[in-house]
Design a protein around this motif. Structure first.
Motif, short mmCIF file in Angstrom:
data_model
loop_
_atom_site.label_atom_id
_atom_site.label_comp_id
_atom_site.label_asym_id
_atom_site.label_seq_id
_atom_site.Cartn_x
_atom_site.Cartn_y
_atom_site.Cartn_z
N PRO A 1 -55.66 11.07 -6.63
CA PRO A 1 -55.12 12.30 -7.29
C PRO A 1 -54.82 13.34 -6.35
O PRO A 1 -53.78 13.97 -6.38
N VAL B 1 -50.85 14.09 -5.77
CA VAL B 1 -50.50 15.34 -6.23
C VAL B 1 -49.99 16.09 -5.07
O VAL B 1 -48.63 16.76 -5.28
N HIS C 1 -46.63 15.07 -4.46
CA HIS C 1 -45.71 15.24 -5.26
C HIS C 1 -45.14 16.68 -5.32
O HIS C 1 -44.01 17.05 -5.44
N ARG D 1 -34.82 11.70 -5.98
CA ARG D 1 -35.87 12.67 -6.74
C ARG D 1 -34.76 13.49 -7.62
O ARG D 1 -34.92 13.73 -8.74
N GLU E 1 -34.23 14.25 -11.68
CA GLU E 1 -34.30 15.68 -12.18
C GLU E 1 -32.94 16.07 -12.72
O GLU E 1 -33.04 16.42 -13.80
N THR F 1 -38.78 15.44 -16.59
CA THR F 1 -39.61 16.46 -16.23
C THR F 1 -40.50 16.22 -15.18
O THR F 1 -40.42 15.06 -14.46
N GLY F 2 -41.03 17.22 -14.34
CA GLY F 2 -41.80 16.85 -13.06
C GLY F 2 -42.77 15.72 -13.19
O GLY F 2 -42.90 14.77 -12.72
N ARG F 3 -43.43 15.57 -14.60
CA ARG F 3 -44.31 14.68 -14.79
C ARG F 3 -43.72 13.19 -14.98
O ARG F 3 -44.20 12.26 -14.45
N GLN F 4 -42.59 13.24 -15.66
CA GLN F 4 -41.68 11.90 -15.59
C GLN F 4 -41.36 11.46 -14.28
O GLN F 4 -41.36 10.17 -14.18
N LEU G 1 -42.88 12.09 -11.68
CA LEU G 1 -44.03 11.55 -11.03
C LEU G 1 -44.70 10.09 -11.35
O LEU G 1 -44.35 9.13 -10.39
N TRP G 2 -44.30 9.74 -12.60
CA TRP G 2 -44.85 8.49 -12.89
C TRP G 2 -43.94 7.42 -13.10
O TRP G 2 -43.96 6.35 -12.60
N GLU H 1 -41.55 8.48 -8.55
CA GLU H 1 -42.38 8.53 -7.19
C GLU H 1 -43.42 7.54 -7.01
O GLU H 1 -43.70 6.90 -6.23
#
Lengths: 225, 235, 307
Positions: free
Chosen positions: B47, B51, B54, B120, B124, B129-132, B134-135, B138
Motif C-alpha cells: 500500500p 499509494v 500513485h 495516464r 484521465e 477516476t483516480g481510483r480507476q 490506479l486499478w 497503473e
C-alpha cells in the motif's frame, strides 16, 4: 511458542555508563567493521573487473559466470563462513573470502550491464576516432558505465556492512561482536549500540558513495535523480 | 572427495527425513517463517509503495526510509527483539519482515511511476477516476516491477531465515548452527545445500507467478528497460 | 576528463587511508602471532558464556600488571570452535576446565579425580604444543536443572529419577550436548536414561536456555553448576549419584611457547585463589545483577590483592 516474562527490565534498555566505559571496544569494533567492508568491496571490484571484461569479450562466458556467482549468492552466508573455517581457521581470511564472494556477484553483474549499456554508436564513434581498445575502455566505456557500476558498488557496500555482522559468529564481526556480547550477557545496551551504529554506517556509506558518484559523473547530474 | 560422499550420505540417510529434526519438518518451518514474514511485509509495504507512486509525492522520503530499513542488520534485530521479548517466533518475524519491506516499497513505487504520463493522461481524459486509473491502468503496468520486488524480498528472506536457528528456533539454519557446534561438516554442508535449493526454487516459482500475473499486453522487457533507465537516473 | 582524474584521485586517497588503517598496528585486524616469537605478548581467547568472560578478563588483568602485552578475543563460540583456534595458534591462552578438555581430546578417558585428570591431560596437550598451568580449586561442572514444579510433579531429585520419565520430557542445552560424552550420550551410558521426547539446541546455559526453562518450552535444562540464576529462580539441580563427568577444575591452557615464566608467575597465584564459591558469586553478579564481566573481574582481583 510462548512469550514469557521479558528477561530484561525495560528500564535498563540503555545503560549509558556502559557506553562510556566501553568506548574503546566500540571504536575497535567500528574500525574492524570498516576495514572488513572496505577490503571486501575492494577485492570484489578487483576480481569482478577481469571477470566482467571476460564476459564482454566472450559473451558466451557471461551466463556461466553469472550462474556461478549466482549460486554462490544463494549459499547462506553463515554456511559459507562455517565451511571456510577448517581451511582458514579463525583468521580474517575466512571472513574476507566469504564477504568478497558476495560482493563479487553484485559487482560483476553491474559492471557487465553497465558496460553493455554503452550505446553502440558511441563505441563506434570512438573506434572511428582511432581509440585503441584500452583507451576506449578507460576513456569512454567505463565513464559511461559508471552510474550502473556505482549503483552496484553502493548495493554491495550496504549488503556487506550487514553481512559483516553475521561474521561475528566466527569471531570477525566488527559491530556484530557487540550483538553477541549483548546476547551472551543478556543485556540490551551493547546490542542497541551495535544495531544503531551499523545502520548509521550503512546509511552514511550509501550517502558517501552517492557523493563520489556525482563527483565522478558530472554530466549525469542534469538528468534528475 | 570424501566430503562430497559424506554429504550425499547425510542427505540420503533415512533419519534425516523423519521426526521433529528431519528435513521435511525443518523445511516446513523455514518456509513458514519466510512466508509469514514476506506476507506481513507485503501487507505493509505494498500500500505504501503503490499509494506514494500513485500520488507521485513523497517518493524520495519513502525510498530513503526504506533504504534505511535495508541497512538494519538482521542478526542484530533478532537478538535485540529476543532480549526484549524472550523465546519465540516474534524476534525472527520482526527481523525478516524488516528485511522484506524495502525492496517491495522501492519496486512498487518505481513501478507505479514508470507508467507513461501520456497513458495516464489518456486514461484521465477518458473520464476514469483516480481510483480507476490506479486499478485499471497503473497497477497492471506496475505489476512486473511489483512482482520483481516481491521476488527479491522473498529470496532474501529465505536466505536469511537461517538466522532463526540462532535464537533456538527451527528451520534449515538449524543444520548450520548445530553442525557448526557439533563439528559435523556434512550437516553444515547439507544445510547449506538445502537452503540454496530452497532459494532457487523460490526464485523460479515466483518467476512463474510473475508470468501468470503480468497482463499479456505488457512484455516484461519493456518494463525492465524502464527500470534500467530509472535505476541509472536514480543512481 | 579532469573530473574523472579528480574522482579517481579521491577514491585512491580513500583506499590509501583504508590500507594505512589496516597496517596501523590496530589490534582490531591482527589475527594472531602464529610464530609465537614475541614472548611478552599473549592473545587470550574465550568461549561463549559469562564465566569465561570473567576468567579471561582476570587473566588479562594480571598479565597486564606483570608487563605482558595482552590482546583479548572473547566470546568466540564453543570449545569445538575455539580449541582448534588454540591448536592453530590463532589464540594463545584459554580459560578451560581440565575434565572437559580431557574428554574433548580423548573421549574414552576414564580419569575422574583432579589428579588423575591432570596426569592424563598433560601428554595429550604436549603432543599439540600446549601446556596446562596450575589448576584452581574451583570447579564448574555441567548440571541438569528442572523447575520446582517439574521436580515435584515427577518426583525428581537425582539424575536416576529421570530414567522412567525422560521420554515425556523435553531437554534443552547447547547443540554439542547431543554429541559430547558428558552430554546426552553420557546420560544414556552412565544412568541408562533413554532418549528424551525432544532435544532443543539452544545455548550453553545462556539466555535461550534460561528463557526456555522459565517458559516451559523445555523441562530439563543443561546448565553450569556455578550459575547464579539457578538459586535465583529456585530451580532444582538434579543430583549426580554416579560421576557423569570427571573433575572440572578451572585451568589456564596455553601454547607452550607463549607460556613463559613471566606468564606462569602471574597466572598461577591467581588460579590458586579461585574457588567454587568465589566463582559462583562472581557469576551471579554478571548473570543476575547484569554487571560488566571486566569490572567484576577487576573488582575481585583488587579485593584479593592481585591487582
Amino acid at each position: 511458542m510462548t512469550d514469557g516474562t521479558p528477561p530484561v527490565l525495560a528500564a535498563e534498555l540503555v545503560r549509558w555508563s556502559w557506553i562510556g566505559d566501553h568506548l574503546d571496544d566500540i571504536r575497535d569494533a567500528l574500525v574492524q567493521h570498516l576495514q572488513l567492508t572496505g577490503l571486501a568491496v575492494l577485492f570484489g571490484m578487483l576480481l569482478a573487473f577481469p571477470l566482467a571484461l571476460a564476459a564482454i569479450r566472450w559473451p558466451r562466458l557471461y551466463a556461466p559466470i553469472l550462474g556461478f556467482t549466482g549460486v554462490l549468492f544463494t549459499i547462506p552466508s553463515l554456511a559459507l563462513f562455517i565451511l571456510l573455517i577448517p581451511f582458514t581457521g579463525l583468521q580474517i581470511w575466512t571472513a574476507l573470502i566469504g564477504l568478497t564472494m558476495y560482493t563479487l556477484l553484485i559487482l560483476v553483474r553491474n559492471m557487465v550491464e553497465g558496460l553493455r549499456g554503452v550505446d553502440r554508436d558511441v563505441r563506434e564513434a570512438a573506434q572511428a576516432m582511432g581509440y585503441t581498445p584500452a583507451r576506449q575502455l578507460f576513456r569512454v566505456e567505463l565513464p559511461l558505465a559508471l552510474p550502473v557500476i556505482m549503483a552496484g558498488v553502493r548495493i554491495a557496500t550496504v549488503t556487506t556492512i550487514g553481512l559483516v555482522t553475521v561474521t561475528a559468529l566466527i569471531g570477525w564481526g566488527g559491530l556484530g561482536q557487540l550483538f553477541l556480547d549483548g546476547f551472551t550477557l543478556n543485556f540490551p545496551t551493547p546490542l542497541i549500540v551495535g544495531v544503531v551504529l551499523s545502520a548509521l554506517l550503512a546509511f552514511a556509506a550509501d550517502l558517501l558513495l552517492v557523493g563520489v558518484q556525482r563527483g565522478l559523473t558530472p554530466w549525469a547530474r542534469g538528468g534528475g535523480s | 572427495m570424501d566430503v562430497l560422499s559424506d554429504l550425499v550420505q547425510w542427505l540420503t540417510a533415512p533419519e534425516q527425513w523423519s521426526g521433529p529434526s528431519g528435513i521435511p519438518v525443518r523445511t516446513a518451518q523455514h518456509v513458514w517463517y519466510s512466508l509469514v514474514a514476506t506476507a506481513i511485509a507485503a501487507v505493509i509495504a505494498l500500500p505504501i509503495g503503490v499509494v506514494i507512486g500513485h500520488i507521485g509525492r513523497g517518493g524520495l522520503v519513502a525510498i530513503n526510509l526504506s533504504n534505511l530499513g535495508r541497512a538494519l542488520p538482521s542478526l542484530g534485530i533478532i537478538i535485540l527483539v529476543f532480549t526484549l521479548v524472550g523465546f519465540g517466533v516474534v524476534p525472527v518475524l520482526v527481523a525478516l519482515t524488516a528485511l522484506a519491506i524495502p525492496p517491495i516499497v522501492t519496486n512498487s513505487y518505481v513501478g507505479m511511476r514508470s507508467v507513461d504520463r501520456d497513458v495516464r493522461e489518456a486514461a484521465e481524459g477518458m473520464g476514469m477516476t483516480g481510483r480507476q486509473v490506479l486499478w485499471g491502468v497503473e497497477l497492471p503496468v506496475a505489476m512486473p516491477l511489483i512482482m520483481a520486488g516481491i521476488r527479491t524480498s522473498t529470496v532474501q528472506v529465505v536466505a536469511t531465515a537461517t538466522l532463526a536457528a540462532f535464537v533456538g528456533l527451527g528451520g534449515l539454519g538449524r543444520y548450520l548452527i548445530d553442525g557448526f557446534a557439533q563439528r559435523d561438516l556434512p550437516q553444515v554442508l547439507g544445510g547449506a545445500v538445502l537452503v540454496a535449493v530452497l532459494s532457487l526454487i523460490t526464485e523460479l516459482a515466483l518467476g512463474r507467478v510473475q508470468t501468470l500475473v503480468v497482463s499479456k499486453g505488457l512484455a516484461e522487457r519493456s518494463a525492465e528497460a524502464a527500470v534500467g533507465a530509472k535505476v541509472q537516473k536514480a543512481a | 576528463m579532469r573530473r574523472i582524474r579528480l574522482g579517481s584521485a579521491a577514491a585512491a586517497v580513500c583506499l590509501a587511508l583504508l590500507v594505512a588503517a589496516c597496517g596501523g598496528g590496530d589490534d582490531a585486524l591482527q589475527g594472531g602471532d602464529q610464530s609465537g616469537g614475541d614472548q611478552s605478548s599473549v592473545i587470550i581467547g574465550s568461549t561463549n558464556f559469562p564465566e569465561q568472560l570473567i576468567l579471561a578478563h582476570m587473566y588479562a588483568a594480571v598479565l597486564e600488571k606483570a608487563g605482558v602485552n595482552v590482546t583479548t578475543r572473547l566470546n568466540l563460540g564453543n570449545r569445538e570452535v575455539v580449541f582448534p583456534a588454540l591448536e592453530k595458534g590463532d589464540i594463545q591462552l584459554l580459560p578451560e576446565y581440565n575434565g572437559s578438555v580431557l574428554s574433548f581430546l580423548d573421549p574414552d578417558a576414564t580419569a575422574t579425580t583432579t589428579e588423575e585428570v591432570n596426569t592424563a591431560l598433560a601428554p595429550l596437550l604436549q603432543a599439540k604444543n600446549l601446556v596446562a598451568l596450575d589448576a584452581s580449586p574451583a570447579e564448574d561442572k555441567d548440571g541438569w536443572a528442572v523447575t520446582q514444579e517439574t521436580a515435584t510433579k515427577y518426583n525428581l531429585r537425582t539424575l536416576d529419577d529421570l530414567k522412567p520419565v525422560a521420554p515425556q520430557l523435553v531437554v534443552g542445552g547447547p547443540a554439542e550436548l547431543k554429541t559430547r560424552p558428558a552430554g546426552l550420550p553420557g546420560l544414556k551410558k552412565v544412568y541408562g536414561i533413554p532418549d528424551f521426547k525432544e532435544f532443543k539446541a539452544l545455548d550453553p546455559g545462556g539466555p535461550l536456555t534460561i528463557s526456555a526453562l522459565k517458559n516451559g518450552d523445555i523441562d530439563v535444562a543443561r546448565v553450569f553448576t556455578t550459575q547464579g540464576v539457578i538459586a535465583d529462580e529456585g530451580w532444582v539441580l538434579l543430583e549426580e549419584t554416579k560421576p557423569l563427568a570427571p573433575a572440572q577444575n578451572v585451568v589456564p591452557i596455553g601454547r607452550t611457547d607463549a607460556m613463559t615464566d613471566q606468564v606462569k608467575g602471574a597466572l598461577n597465584p591467581l588460579s590458586a585463589k579461585i574457588t567454587t564459591e568465589e566463582l559462583t558469586k562472581l557469576n551471579a553478579q554478571v548473570d543476575v545483577e547484569k554487571k560488566d564481566p571486566e569490572q567484576v573481574a577487576r573488582d575481585w582481583l583488587t579485593q584479593q590483592g592481585l591487582l
